[in-house]
Design an enzyme around this catalytic site. Structure first.
Site, mmCIF file in Angstrom:
data_model
loop_
_atom_site.group_PDB
_atom_site.id
_atom_site.type_symbol
_atom_site.label_atom_id
_atom_site.label_comp_id
_atom_site.label_asym_id
_atom_site.label_seq_id
_atom_site.Cartn_x
_atom_site.Cartn_y
_atom_site.Cartn_z
ATOM 1 N N LYS A 226 -20.082 -64.844 -12.438
ATOM 2 C CA LYS A 226 -19.063 -63.981 -13.070
ATOM 3 C C LYS A 226 -17.672 -64.337 -12.521
ATOM 4 O O LYS A 226 -16.727 -64.517 -13.284
ATOM 5 C CB LYS A 226 -19.371 -62.522 -12.759
ATOM 6 N N ASN A 227 -17.568 -64.476 -11.208
ATOM 7 C CA ASN A 227 -16.242 -64.635 -10.597
ATOM 8 C C ASN A 227 -15.675 -66.046 -10.707
ATOM 9 O O ASN A 227 -14.554 -66.294 -10.279
ATOM 10 C CB ASN A 227 -16.292 -64.171 -9.134
ATOM 11 N N CYS B 25 -9.470 -49.385 -7.746
ATOM 12 C CA CYS B 25 -10.860 -49.185 -8.199
ATOM 13 C C CYS B 25 -11.596 -48.534 -7.035
ATOM 14 O O CYS B 25 -11.027 -48.245 -5.989
ATOM 15 C CB CYS B 25 -11.491 -50.514 -8.588
ATOM 16 N N ARG C 121 -6.371 -52.427 -4.299
ATOM 17 C CA ARG C 121 -6.366 -53.714 -5.028
ATOM 18 C C ARG C 121 -4.959 -54.063 -5.541
ATOM 19 O O ARG C 121 -4.740 -54.285 -6.727
ATOM 20 C CB ARG C 121 -7.341 -53.681 -6.198
ATOM 21 N N ASP D 99 -18.949 -59.439 -0.984
ATOM 22 C CA ASP D 99 -19.762 -59.066 -2.150
ATOM 23 C C ASP D 99 -21.247 -59.024 -1.839
ATOM 24 O O ASP D 99 -22.044 -58.632 -2.700
ATOM 25 C CB ASP D 99 -19.512 -60.030 -3.310
ATOM 26 N N ARG E 197 -21.769 -55.013 -15.381
ATOM 27 C CA ARG E 197 -20.550 -55.832 -15.312
ATOM 28 C C ARG E 197 -20.844 -57.170 -14.659
ATOM 29 O O ARG E 197 -20.167 -58.149 -14.910
ATOM 30 C CB ARG E 197 -19.474 -55.114 -14.485
HETATM 31 C C1 EPZ Z 1 -12.254 -61.322 -6.012
HETATM 32 O O1 EPZ Z 1 -11.468 -60.145 -6.108
HETATM 33 C C2 EPZ Z 1 -13.595 -60.964 -6.631
HETATM 34 N N1 EPZ Z 1 -13.407 -60.608 -8.036
HETATM 35 C C3 EPZ Z 1 -14.226 -59.793 -5.872
HETATM 36 O O2 EPZ Z 1 -15.511 -59.560 -6.430
HETATM 37 C C4 EPZ Z 1 -14.394 -60.206 -4.416
HETATM 38 O O3 EPZ Z 1 -14.916 -59.118 -3.687
HETATM 39 C C5 EPZ Z 1 -13.035 -60.629 -3.838
HETATM 40 O O4 EPZ Z 1 -12.471 -61.683 -4.637
HETATM 41 C C6 EPZ Z 1 -13.137 -61.117 -2.406
HETATM 42 O O5 EPZ Z 1 -14.011 -62.194 -2.343
HETATM 43 C C7 EPZ Z 1 -13.281 -61.605 -8.940
HETATM 44 O O6 EPZ Z 1 -13.287 -62.780 -8.608
HETATM 45 C C8 EPZ Z 1 -13.131 -61.181 -10.372
HETATM 46 P P1 EPZ Z 1 -8.816 -60.717 -3.172
HETATM 47 P P2 EPZ Z 1 -9.884 -60.244 -5.766
HETATM 48 O O7 EPZ Z 1 -7.531 -60.885 -3.881
HETATM 49 O O8 EPZ Z 1 -9.345 -61.541 -6.203
HETATM 50 C C9 EPZ Z 1 -6.021 -57.616 -0.880
HETATM 51 C C10 EPZ Z 1 -17.261 -58.349 -7.339
HETATM 52 O O9 EPZ Z 1 -17.999 -57.488 -6.860
HETATM 53 N N2 EPZ Z 1 -4.957 -58.084 -1.781
HETATM 54 O O10 EPZ Z 1 -9.401 -61.865 -2.425
HETATM 55 O O11 EPZ Z 1 -9.242 -59.008 -6.282
HETATM 56 C C11 EPZ Z 1 -7.088 -56.841 -1.632
HETATM 57 O O12 EPZ Z 1 -6.696 -55.496 -1.802
HETATM 58 C C12 EPZ Z 1 -15.780 -58.312 -7.061
HETATM 59 O O13 EPZ Z 1 -17.639 -59.301 -8.051
HETATM 60 C C13 EPZ Z 1 -3.654 -57.636 -1.599
HETATM 61 O O14 EPZ Z 1 -3.373 -56.846 -0.701
HETATM 62 O O15 EPZ Z 1 -9.927 -60.182 -4.180
HETATM 63 C C14 EPZ Z 1 -8.282 -56.998 -0.739
HETATM 64 O O16 EPZ Z 1 -8.192 -56.047 0.300
HETATM 65 C C15 EPZ Z 1 -15.390 -57.111 -6.217
HETATM 66 N N3 EPZ Z 1 -2.685 -58.082 -2.435
HETATM 67 C C16 EPZ Z 1 -8.099 -58.410 -0.166
HETATM 68 O O17 EPZ Z 1 -6.724 -58.740 -0.343
HETATM 69 C C17 EPZ Z 1 -2.949 -58.969 -3.456
HETATM 70 O O18 EPZ Z 1 -2.024 -59.364 -4.181
HETATM 71 C C18 EPZ Z 1 -8.950 -59.472 -0.861
HETATM 72 O O19 EPZ Z 1 -8.672 -59.425 -2.221
HETATM 73 C C19 EPZ Z 1 -4.282 -59.406 -3.632
HETATM 74 C C20 EPZ Z 1 -5.262 -58.959 -2.784
#
Ligand code: EPZ
Length: 421
Positions: A22-23, A118, A123, A307, A399
């Protein structure tokens, strides 16, 4: 709404085909925006989030076809008529924010609803915006929307990420491939899904080097052809089934997955006493009797994936002694704890740390899914709980898991999907 009914106690045995990730599929489908030609993407998983992604592409004017039987998607990029990703689509799937980079790269503008938080956290998308600003994009937040502009088009630059954010790395990559000149992403995320996106972009003619490492270099090109790509296997789905087999004292083989995509998690399983056998495109995890307690901390790849945290927590309710789980990626990713406690688990949390006592005899109950991976942890627990476990609100599950009850039944689980009365 649907629910899942599980009768625990049967030992899972056998092999399970792993679907496309998915990701990886989500950013790769959004990358089709970058070309005015037809993109062909295969091994796309049948998931609710894929449906939402295709709706977003359709709302931009791109024609999409999903050939369900052979998991293929065709995106015709010729008619990009809109640059707006509307609130009602973005709020159902926050990954829609990944249209930002491609729209700025191709049209020099974008209007994307702020995704909002969420269940697992606020996020924010600040890292996405600061990365794209380094390529000359300007942003205004107004009316709950991100108004993005790059009137002179994007130009190459150095994008320093404060944290190896997966989404920010993906937006940065998809913007830089059409920017004028050379770009660099520093402190880039290294997840296998990033590598898969880079491979997909390279099939369009993008010039990228270093994907999967913290420094990615991109040479912008004037135009990109349509993509031809097969999505990589879903390491999170695979690990969910391996945990399901282990918790029941059985042995499950995940087919189509590579050891390198989950080394850190497999090491934890080995520490717990599981037998792990890795071969080309398949991984078998078998129970060897009692499980040992362990401690782990979630980290960006190649560290332990956040995850997989919830599924391991369910597994650790059956391990001897006290296990400690530290969640460092999301600020609220213990929503599954209270539901696992309803099944009899002994778990306490303090800030970003959870302590799990085991082994505990779980007993079936009605529980509620709160987010995608929390739902998976309730299934793992339900498979070992005595009696019957009913999991409600499984739209969260749909999802990210294709045909999960069919795949689990194929391994011997007693699980049915029913309509909520
Ligand atoms: C991706 O989310 C995945 N989703 C998530 O999977 C996964 O848990 C996550 O990466 C971490 O591996 C998809 O790929 C669609 P991040 P993403 O940006 O990109 C903070 C699932 O279950 N952050 O690496 O949103 C954020 O709040 C989902 O399949 C900021 O502060 O994750 C988090 O605490 C859940 N500012 C951390 O960084 C930003 O601009 C990591 O987020 C972006 C992120």
């Amino acid at each position: 709404m649907d629910l899942l009914r599980i009768r625990g106690g049967t030992r899972l045995q056998g092999s399970v085909e792993i679907s496309g990730a998915k990701n990886a599929a989500l950013p790769i489908l959004f990358a089709a925006i970058l070309s005015d030609q037809k993109s062909h993407i295969s091994n796309v998983p049948l998931l609710a989030d894929i449906g939402t992604t295709l709706k977003v592409l359709d709302s931009l004017g791109l024609k999409t076809e999903f050939h369900l039987t052979d998991h293929k998607v065709v995106v015709d990029g010729s008619n990009l008529a809109s640059v707006e990703a509307p609130y009602d689509l973005v709020r159902t799937m926050r990954a829609s924010v990944l249209v930002l980079g491609p729209l700025l790269a191709r049209k020099g503008e974008a209007k994307v609803s702020l995704p909002g938080g969420c269940a697992i956290g606020a996020r924010p998308v600040d890292f996405h915006l600061s990365a794209l600003e380094a390529l000359g994009a300007k942003f205004e937040i107004e009316g709950g929307y991100i108004h993005a502009n790059a009137p002179q088009g994007l130009r190459g630059g150095v994008m320093k990420l404060p944290f190896p954010s997966v989404g920010a790395t993906e937006n940065a990559l998809m913007a830089a491939v059409l920017a004028k000149g050379a770009s660099q992403i520093q402190n880039a995320a290294c997840e296998p899904e990033i590598v898969d996106l880079a491979v997909a972009l390279r099939s369009m003619g993008a010039k990228i080097a270093g994907e999967g490492t913290p420094t990615v270099k991109i040479e912008g090109v004037a135009k990109l052809d349509g993509m031809k790509h097969s999505v990589t296997a879903d390491r999170i789905e695979a690990m969910t089934y391996l945990c399901a087999g282990l918790v029941t004292g059985g042995s499950v083989t995940a087919l189509g997955i590579e050891e390198a995509s989950m080394t850190s998690a497999l090491q934890i399983l080995t520490q717990m006493g599981a037998k792990v056998e890795c071969a080309k495109s398949k991984i078998t995890v078998s129970s060897t009797g009692a499980l040992k307690s362990v401690s782990f901390t979630t980290e960006p790849f190649p560290g332990f994936p956040t995850d997989m945290q919830a599924q391991f927590m369910a597994l650790l309710t059956q391990a001897q002694g006290e296990s400690t789980i530290t969640e460092t990626i999301f600020e609220n990713r213990f929503m599954h704890v209270s539901e696992l406690i309803r099944l009899g688990a002994k778990i306490s949390t303090q800030g970003n740390q959870a302590k799990v006592q085991g082994p505990v005899k779980l007993s079936g109950a009605i529980v509620m899914a709160t987010d995608l991976r929390a739902s998976a942890s309730l299934i793992v627990a339900g498979l070992i709980a005595g009696g019957e476990t009913v999991i409600r609100r499984i739209y969260h599950l749909d999802r990210g898991y294709e045909n999960i009850e069919k795949k689990l039944s194929g391994l011997g689980a007693k699980i049915t999907r029913e309509k909520e009365k």
